[in-house]
Design an enzyme around this catalytic site. Structure first.
Site, mmCIF file in Angstrom:
data_model
loop_
_atom_site.group_PDB
_atom_site.id
_atom_site.type_symbol
_atom_site.label_atom_id
_atom_site.label_comp_id
_atom_site.label_asym_id
_atom_site.label_seq_id
_atom_site.Cartn_x
_atom_site.Cartn_y
_atom_site.Cartn_z
ATOM 1 N N TYR A 11 0.825 -1.215 0.000
ATOM 2 C CA TYR A 11 0.000 0.000 0.000
ATOM 3 C C TYR A 11 0.865 1.273 0.000
ATOM 4 C CZ TYR A 11 -3.230 3.480 2.053
ATOM 5 O OH TYR A 11 -3.969 4.602 2.329
ATOM 6 N N ILE A 12 1.694 1.438 1.006
ATOM 7 C CA ILE A 12 2.481 2.675 1.088
ATOM 8 C C ILE A 12 3.643 2.634 0.084
ATOM 9 C CG2 ILE A 12 3.742 4.217 2.631
ATOM 10 C CD1 ILE A 12 2.219 2.857 4.982
ATOM 11 N N ASP A 31 9.870 -7.376 -3.359
ATOM 12 C CA ASP A 31 8.689 -7.741 -2.575
ATOM 13 C C ASP A 31 8.547 -9.261 -2.689
ATOM 14 O OD1 ASP A 31 5.946 -5.773 -1.788
ATOM 15 O OD2 ASP A 31 5.806 -7.951 -1.634
ATOM 16 N N SER A 124 6.125 3.301 13.442
ATOM 17 C CA SER A 124 4.706 3.568 13.648
ATOM 18 C C SER A 124 4.503 4.371 14.925
ATOM 19 C CB SER A 124 3.992 2.222 13.786
ATOM 20 O OG SER A 124 2.700 2.404 14.309
ATOM 21 N N TYR A 149 3.208 -6.891 17.160
ATOM 22 C CA TYR A 149 3.502 -6.051 15.990
ATOM 23 C C TYR A 149 4.194 -4.755 16.436
ATOM 24 C CZ TYR A 149 2.794 -2.401 12.525
ATOM 25 O OH TYR A 149 2.998 -1.340 11.679
ATOM 26 N N LYS A 153 8.266 -3.023 15.912
ATOM 27 C CA LYS A 153 8.652 -1.672 15.473
ATOM 28 C C LYS A 153 9.585 -1.042 16.511
ATOM 29 C CE LYS A 153 6.419 -1.691 11.632
ATOM 30 N NZ LYS A 153 7.183 -1.832 10.383
ATOM 31 N N TYR A 177 4.803 6.624 11.320
ATOM 32 C CA TYR A 177 3.575 6.981 10.610
ATOM 33 C C TYR A 177 2.425 7.031 11.594
ATOM 34 C CZ TYR A 177 6.149 4.587 6.786
ATOM 35 O OH TYR A 177 7.073 4.134 5.891
ATOM 36 N N PHE A 178 1.497 7.968 11.344
ATOM 37 C CA PHE A 178 0.252 7.977 12.101
ATOM 38 C C PHE A 178 -0.746 7.115 11.317
ATOM 39 C CE2 PHE A 178 1.004 10.155 16.042
ATOM 40 C CZ PHE A 178 2.354 10.366 15.882
ATOM 41 N N ASN A 179 -1.890 7.592 10.892
ATOM 42 C CA ASN A 179 -2.862 6.672 10.268
ATOM 43 C C ASN A 179 -2.991 6.938 8.771
ATOM 44 O OD1 ASN A 179 -3.456 6.600 13.206
ATOM 45 N ND2 ASN A 179 -5.068 5.200 12.557
ATOM 46 N N ARG A 292 -12.632 -1.464 21.410
ATOM 47 C CA ARG A 292 -11.742 -2.544 20.973
ATOM 48 C C ARG A 292 -10.545 -2.593 21.924
ATOM 49 N NH1 ARG A 292 -9.342 -2.045 14.921
ATOM 50 N NH2 ARG A 292 -8.201 -0.328 15.891
HETATM 51 P P1 NAD Z 1 1.601 -3.686 3.054
HETATM 52 O O1 NAD Z 1 1.371 -5.021 3.658
HETATM 53 O O2 NAD Z 1 0.616 -3.200 2.042
HETATM 54 O O3 NAD Z 1 3.047 -3.644 2.377
HETATM 55 C C1 NAD Z 1 4.142 -4.378 2.872
HETATM 56 C C2 NAD Z 1 4.749 -5.122 1.694
HETATM 57 O O4 NAD Z 1 5.869 -5.874 2.164
HETATM 58 C C3 NAD Z 1 3.787 -6.116 1.041
HETATM 59 O O5 NAD Z 1 3.774 -5.901 -0.356
HETATM 60 C C4 NAD Z 1 4.359 -7.478 1.395
HETATM 61 O O6 NAD Z 1 4.128 -8.440 0.375
HETATM 62 C C5 NAD Z 1 5.830 -7.155 1.569
HETATM 63 N N1 NAD Z 1 6.558 -8.065 2.457
HETATM 64 C C6 NAD Z 1 6.174 -8.522 3.681
HETATM 65 N N2 NAD Z 1 7.124 -9.309 4.199
HETATM 66 C C7 NAD Z 1 8.132 -9.365 3.285
HETATM 67 C C8 NAD Z 1 9.392 -10.011 3.250
HETATM 68 N N3 NAD Z 1 9.801 -10.803 4.246
HETATM 69 N N4 NAD Z 1 10.181 -9.842 2.162
HETATM 70 C C9 NAD Z 1 9.774 -9.064 1.129
HETATM 71 N N5 NAD Z 1 8.591 -8.430 1.114
HETATM 72 C C10 NAD Z 1 7.779 -8.564 2.183
HETATM 73 O O7 NAD Z 1 1.755 -2.640 4.230
HETATM 74 P P2 NAD Z 1 1.791 -1.038 4.198
HETATM 75 O O8 NAD Z 1 0.532 -0.542 4.792
HETATM 76 O O9 NAD Z 1 2.221 -0.563 2.876
HETATM 77 O O10 NAD Z 1 2.933 -0.782 5.272
HETATM 78 C C11 NAD Z 1 4.294 -0.658 4.911
HETATM 79 C C12 NAD Z 1 5.132 -0.562 6.170
HETATM 80 O O11 NAD Z 1 4.673 0.535 6.963
HETATM 81 C C13 NAD Z 1 5.049 -1.792 7.059
HETATM 82 O O12 NAD Z 1 6.328 -2.033 7.610
HETATM 83 C C14 NAD Z 1 4.074 -1.379 8.144
HETATM 84 O O13 NAD Z 1 4.283 -2.080 9.339
HETATM 85 C C15 NAD Z 1 4.402 0.098 8.283
HETATM 86 N N6 NAD Z 1 3.276 0.875 8.833
HETATM 87 C C16 NAD Z 1 2.048 0.836 8.213
HETATM 88 C C17 NAD Z 1 0.978 1.548 8.752
HETATM 89 C C18 NAD Z 1 -0.376 1.496 8.111
HETATM 90 O O14 NAD Z 1 -1.345 1.895 8.749
HETATM 91 N N7 NAD Z 1 -0.515 1.049 6.869
HETATM 92 C C19 NAD Z 1 1.163 2.300 9.922
HETATM 93 C C20 NAD Z 1 2.416 2.348 10.507
HETATM 94 C C21 NAD Z 1 3.478 1.629 9.954
HETATM 95 N N1 UFG Z 2 -12.315 1.673 14.352
HETATM 96 C C1 UFG Z 2 -13.674 1.443 14.425
HETATM 97 N N2 UFG Z 2 -14.201 0.443 13.672
HETATM 98 C C2 UFG Z 2 -13.445 -0.333 12.841
HETATM 99 C C3 UFG Z 2 -12.060 -0.095 12.759
HETATM 100 C C4 UFG Z 2 -11.524 0.920 13.540
HETATM 101 O O1 UFG Z 2 -14.374 2.123 15.152
HETATM 102 O O2 UFG Z 2 -13.990 -1.249 12.193
HETATM 103 C C5 UFG Z 2 -11.736 2.772 15.141
HETATM 104 C C6 UFG Z 2 -10.710 2.312 16.155
HETATM 105 O O3 UFG Z 2 -11.339 1.900 17.340
HETATM 106 C C7 UFG Z 2 -9.829 3.556 16.287
HETATM 107 C C8 UFG Z 2 -9.883 4.187 14.891
HETATM 108 O O4 UFG Z 2 -11.036 3.643 14.262
HETATM 109 O O5 UFG Z 2 -10.407 4.437 17.198
HETATM 110 C C9 UFG Z 2 -8.667 3.881 14.026
HETATM 111 O O6 UFG Z 2 -8.474 2.460 14.000
HETATM 112 P P1 UFG Z 2 -7.511 1.753 12.939
HETATM 113 O O7 UFG Z 2 -7.574 0.289 13.176
HETATM 114 O O8 UFG Z 2 -7.810 2.243 11.561
HETATM 115 O O9 UFG Z 2 -6.077 2.342 13.294
HETATM 116 P P2 UFG Z 2 -5.292 2.302 14.692
HETATM 117 O O10 UFG Z 2 -5.152 3.729 15.128
HETATM 118 O O11 UFG Z 2 -5.856 1.350 15.648
HETATM 119 O O12 UFG Z 2 -3.906 1.653 14.237
HETATM 120 C C10 UFG Z 2 -3.129 2.196 13.203
HETATM 121 C C11 UFG Z 2 -2.411 1.077 12.439
HETATM 122 C C12 UFG Z 2 -1.405 0.377 13.311
HETATM 123 C C13 UFG Z 2 -0.501 1.345 13.950
HETATM 124 C C14 UFG Z 2 -1.280 2.432 14.664
HETATM 125 C C15 UFG Z 2 -0.366 3.513 15.154
HETATM 126 O O13 UFG Z 2 -3.346 0.130 11.978
HETATM 127 O O14 UFG Z 2 -0.631 -0.480 12.507
HETATM 128 O O15 UFG Z 2 -2.206 3.051 13.770
HETATM 129 O O16 UFG Z 2 -1.041 4.400 15.960
HETATM 130 F F1 UFG Z 2 0.309 0.730 14.822
#
Ligand code: NAD
Ligand code: UFG
Length: 338
Positions: A11-12, A31, A124, A149, A153, A177-179, A292
């Site tokens: 995604y990111i 990947d 994160s 998880y 981090k 990252y935040f959300n 939750r």
């Molecule tokens: P994502 O799952 O969409 O992307 C991660 C990618 O890494 C995937 O394409 C997956 O196939 C690949 N991958 C996983 N394990 C692997 C490995 N061992 N070798 C090679 N490739 C591998 O996730 P994202 O949302 O794009 O997040 C990217 C990064 O940002 C992650 O490290 C995640 O923990 C971190 N992050 C995400 C969020 C969020 O809300 N999306 C928030 C904070 C931090």
């Molecule tokens: N929420 C709902 N209903 C849902 C899903 C979420 O009400 O079906 C609420 C949660 O309770 C929370 C808010 O929406 O209040 C955001 O929830 P998310 O699951 O979207 O995100 P989080 O803030 O819980 O977590 C995200 C990432 C984590 C990361 C974290 C860092 O998913 O990977 O931010 O703060 F660690």
């Protein structure tokens, strides 16, 4: 010279590939497709308007990584690859420690052996734990994380601190990252979760598209303006641009820095639902459900360090995030499988 992007089909990562190419960088992407699909790579290449080398490779495969470093002149790594589902990490902790911590150590070993000592790491806001008050800033003590998880981090952040301390040639930028929500404005790439989404925005958009019936709002008795949880939602394209700035910073500085990537604004769950309905002219049926486990009431960033060190700040607002998430979801109701 090129920048290696691990997890670049996710995604990111996919959004960051496009912004890096736009900024004039050559990129190499790896990947293992654990949580992504070749179609995402295909569309990313189309949107970038330029081809780039891709390897299906696992970050735990040191020999595979060495071949990639031998074939390209890599000057820095943006490291996204990892597992990210909080709930799954509770039932599969070893997989999370192996992939996220072990995988990063392997990657750093190969980087060191190949003379590439600059890393941008996907951390994160979860590393701030449950007790720090928002706005969260980088001087606060981290830890007190409640799930495997989040601990991965936190642990990788320690690994990078120790690595930079041991060898002054290293540069590591730990981006907290935040959300992240939203999608590329073309609607061609976006977040494509497997199964029922855990996170708010994919759930909201799947309800709006009719794939899921109703959103469960987890708690309306928090100490916030409407009782629902407050988060710092950030557009994924803004986040991607933050990585472009972080690469430039890492190329010019050594040492280890933690930097928040957030907007500095908190919106509640119901603020987001209402904005989504208004901007997109759709209904998002919801019900109030119990809190939750593990959620905090309020989480938003102090983004001033990113502004000062990277010259970066978020430009897109909640309405942009809602509009772009919906364009992606409505145009691709089955994600990349369509
Ligand atoms: P994502 O799952 O969409 O992307 C991660 C990618 O890494 C995937 O394409 C997956 O196939 C690949 N991958 C996983 N394990 C692997 C490995 N061992 N070798 C090679 N490739 C591998 O996730 P994202 O949302 O794009 O997040 C990217 C990064 O940002 C992650 O490290 C995640 O923990 C971190 N992050 C995400 C969020 C969020 O809300 N999306 C928030 C904070 C931090
Ligand atoms: N929420 C709902 N209903 C849902 C899903 C979420 O009400 O079906 C609420 C949660 O309770 C929370 C808010 O929406 O209040 C955001 O929830 P998310 O699951 O979207 O995100 P989080 O803030 O819980 O977590 C995200 C990432 C984590 C990361 C974290 C860092 O998913 O990977 O931010 O703060 F660690």
């Amino acid at each position: 010279m090129a920048i290696l992007i691990t997890g670049g089909c996710g995604y990111i990562g996919s959004h960051t590939c496009i912004e890096m190419i736009k900024a004039g960088y050559d990129i190499v992407v790896i990947d293992n497709y654990y949580n992504s699909k070749p179609e995402a790579l295909k569309r990313t290449r189309e949107l970038a308007g330029k081809d780039f080398p891709f390897y299906e490779c696992d970050i735990r495969d040191a020999e595979g990584l060495k071949k990639i470093f031998a074939a390209h002149n890599i000057e820095a790594v943006i490291h996204f690859a990892g597992l990210k589902a909080v709930g799954e990490s509770v039932s599969k902790p070893l997989e999370y420690f192996d992939n996220n911590v072990g995988g990063t150590v392997t990657l750093c070993e190969v980087m060191r052996d190949c003379g590439c000592k600059r890393m941008i790491f996907s951390s994160s806001a979860t590393v701030y734990g449950m007790k720090n008050p928002s706005p969260l800033n980088e001087t606060m003590e981290i830890g007190g994380v409640t799930n495997p998880y989040g601990r991965t981090k936190w642990m990788v952040e320690q690994v990078l601190d120790d690595l930079c301390y041991s060898d002054p040639e290293w540069s590591a930028v730990k981006l907290r990252y935040f959300n992240p929500i939203g999608a590329h404005e073309s609607g061609r790439i976006g977040e494509d979760p497997n199964g029922i989404p855990n996170n708010l925005m994919p759930y909201v958009s799947q309800v709006a598209v009719g794939k899921l019936q109703q959103l469960a709002v987890f708690g309306d008795d928090y100490d916030t303006h409407d009782g629902t949880g407050v988060r710092d939602f950030i557009h994924v394209v803004d986040l991607a641009r933050g990585h472009v700035k972080a690469v430039a910073y890492a190329l010019a500085h050594t040492g280890c820095e933690a930097i928040n990537l957030g907007t500095g604004h908190g919106y509640s769950v119901l603020d987001l639902v209402k904005a989504f309905e208004k901007v997109n002219g759709v209904k998002v049926p919801y019900r109030i459900a119990p809190r939750r486990e593990g959620d905090i009431a309020v989480c938003y960033s102090d983004p001033s360090k990113a502004a000062k060190l990277l010259g970066w700040e978020a430009e897109l607002g909640l309405e942009d995030m809602c509009r772009d998430s919906w364009r992606w979801q409505s145009g691709n109701p089955k994600g990349y499988d369509a």
